[in-house]
Write an enzyme that holds these catalytic residues in place. Structure first.
Site, PDB file in Angstrom:
ATOM      1  N   CYS A  36       0.685  -1.178  -0.040  1.00  0.00           N
ATOM      2  CA  CYS A  36       0.150   0.080  -0.006  1.00  0.00           C
ATOM      3  C   CYS A  36       0.816   1.442   0.163  1.00  0.00           C
ATOM      4  O   CYS A  36       1.430   1.491  -1.045  1.00  0.00           O
ATOM      5  CB  CYS A  36      -0.919  -0.142   1.064  1.00  0.00           C
ATOM      6  SG  CYS A  36      -2.335   1.124   0.924  1.00  0.00           S
TER       7      CYS A  36
ATOM      8  N   HIS B 168      -3.541  -5.629   0.657  1.00  0.00           N
ATOM      9  CA  HIS B 168      -2.826  -5.697   2.092  1.00  0.00           C
ATOM     10  C   HIS B 168      -2.872  -7.459   2.508  1.00  0.00           C
ATOM     11  O   HIS B 168      -3.863  -7.786   3.211  1.00  0.00           O
ATOM     12  CB  HIS B 168      -3.694  -5.112   3.196  1.00  0.00           C
ATOM     13  CG  HIS B 168      -3.478  -3.570   2.944  1.00  0.00           C
ATOM     14  ND1 HIS B 168      -2.633  -3.017   3.854  1.00  0.00           N
ATOM     15  CD2 HIS B 168      -4.399  -2.751   2.479  1.00  0.00           C
ATOM     16  CE1 HIS B 168      -2.555  -1.673   3.690  1.00  0.00           C
ATOM     17  NE2 HIS B 168      -3.740  -1.414   2.682  1.00  0.00           N
TER      18      HIS B 168
ATOM     19  N   GLU C  55      -1.220  -8.531   5.037  1.00  0.00           N
ATOM     20  CA  GLU C  55      -1.138  -8.749   6.402  1.00  0.00           C
ATOM     21  C   GLU C  55      -2.449  -8.507   7.078  1.00  0.00           C
ATOM     22  O   GLU C  55      -2.624  -8.740   8.134  1.00  0.00           O
ATOM     23  CB  GLU C  55      -0.312  -7.513   7.065  1.00  0.00           C
ATOM     24  CG  GLU C  55      -0.658  -6.186   7.178  1.00  0.00           C
ATOM     25  CD  GLU C  55      -0.989  -5.453   5.974  1.00  0.00           C
ATOM     26  OE1 GLU C  55      -0.499  -5.958   4.679  1.00  0.00           O
ATOM     27  OE2 GLU C  55      -1.371  -4.238   6.029  1.00  0.00           O
TER      28      GLU C  55
END
Lengths: 226, 85
Positions: free
Chosen positions: A85, A202, A204
């Site tokens: 990002c 993303h 994570e």
């Protein structure tokens, strides 16, 4: 194996990233950018957020901070580097990877789940997946449209440097499945060496069982693979 | 040394989508204005002291190359004039 998660003023996915990496047994520590990279670091993650308030262009200021010179040096030595990002925007702005992530086609901030097709499973970041596999990751960005001139885009395609493309549920890549207007639906690419990678979605945020989905773990495991 | 003002204008390369300009154009049309196209640019005015106009332009150009513009998506131009006293 210790991964430095670099925190800039305005980073906001830094703690999530440490938590997700730690869950996978990958030692991770937060590093304030002014402190520089610790000695003997074995990986660098540039997390998401809004470093420097996205002044000038998203990632432009952080890309020119002194720690990024250190990141480029360790990347050249083969230390794995992943930008997610805002970290991806910083990666492109600092020339770790080619191209630019700029204003979404919608001119709006978009926070939604997207489908991604694995384009090249022969990189540390995608080794956990099969080529053509469809995964679902969240995006949350206002400047995620991948831009690059046509010649360099063709070169990225020819050199297998595209990690993920936005696609529909069935894996078909088309404009209707392109959330932000990225050229060729590109969601993530590698640097000259595939130990360096950037992506707007993303991983994570889909890596902790408590959150409900763990499809992103494969990307983060790239630190152990690279 | 002479005081100069260097104006750096940064614009998207031809063919690069400009969603903010598109949105602004649509807003103007909603207000009843007629227009064929709208392009937006960023303009930076730099006050600096230099030995010559050329030196001022060169330094401003380097600033554009290294930070103000992103060569992947932007073109830029530099104009220099003596600063007003």
């Amino acid at each position: 194996m210790t991964v430095a998660v670099v925190r800039f003023g305005g980073s906001n996915c830094d703690r999530d990233s440490v938590q997700a990496l730690s869950h996978l047994g990958i030692d991770a520590e937060l590093v304030w950018h002014e402190d520089g990279l610790p000695e003997d670091i074995e990986g660098v993650m540039l997390p998401g957020g809004f470093s420097y308030g996205d002044y000038l262009r998203a990632g432009a200021m952080a890309a020119r901070s002194p720690i990024m010179q250190e990141v480029r040096e360790v990347a050249a030595e083969g230390v794995p580097v992943l930008g997610v990002c805002n970290g991806a925007q910083i990666g492109c702005e600092s020339s770790l990877t080619p191209g630019a992530f700029t204003t979404n086609r919608s001119a709006r901030f978009q926070c939604e789940h997207v489908h991604l097709r694995v384009e090249n499973a022969d990189t540390p970041w995608t080794a956990a997946y099969d080529e053509g596999q469809v995964v679902e990751f969240p995006i949350a960005h206002g400047e995620g449209r991948f831009e690059i001139d046509d010649d360099r885009l063709e070169a990225l395609e020819a050199d297998d440097r595209i990690l993920f493309k936005y696609c529909d549920e069935s894996g078909a890549v088309h404009d209707g499945a392109n959330p932000n207007g990225s050229k060729h639906n590109v969601a993530g690419i590698t640097g000259e060496d595939d130990t360096v990678a950037v992506m707007m979605p993303h991983p994570e945020r889909v890596s902790l069982p408590d959150i409900g989905a763990v499809e992103g773990q494969g990307v983060l495991r790239g630190f152990a693979e690279a | 040394m002479t005081d100069y003002t260097a104006t750096v204008t940064v614009r998207l390369k031809r063919g690069v989508l400009d969603p903010e300009a598109e949105t602004t154009k649509r807003a103007l049309e909603r207000l009843g204005f007629e227009l064929d196209a709208l392009r937006s640019t960023d303009r930076y005015e730099l006050d600096l002291a230099a030995e010559s106009e050329d030196e001022a332009a060169e330094r401003a150009g380097e600033m554009a190359e290294r930070l103000l513009a992103n060569p992947t998506i932007h073109d830029y131009e530099v104009a220099v004039e003596r600063a007003e006293a």
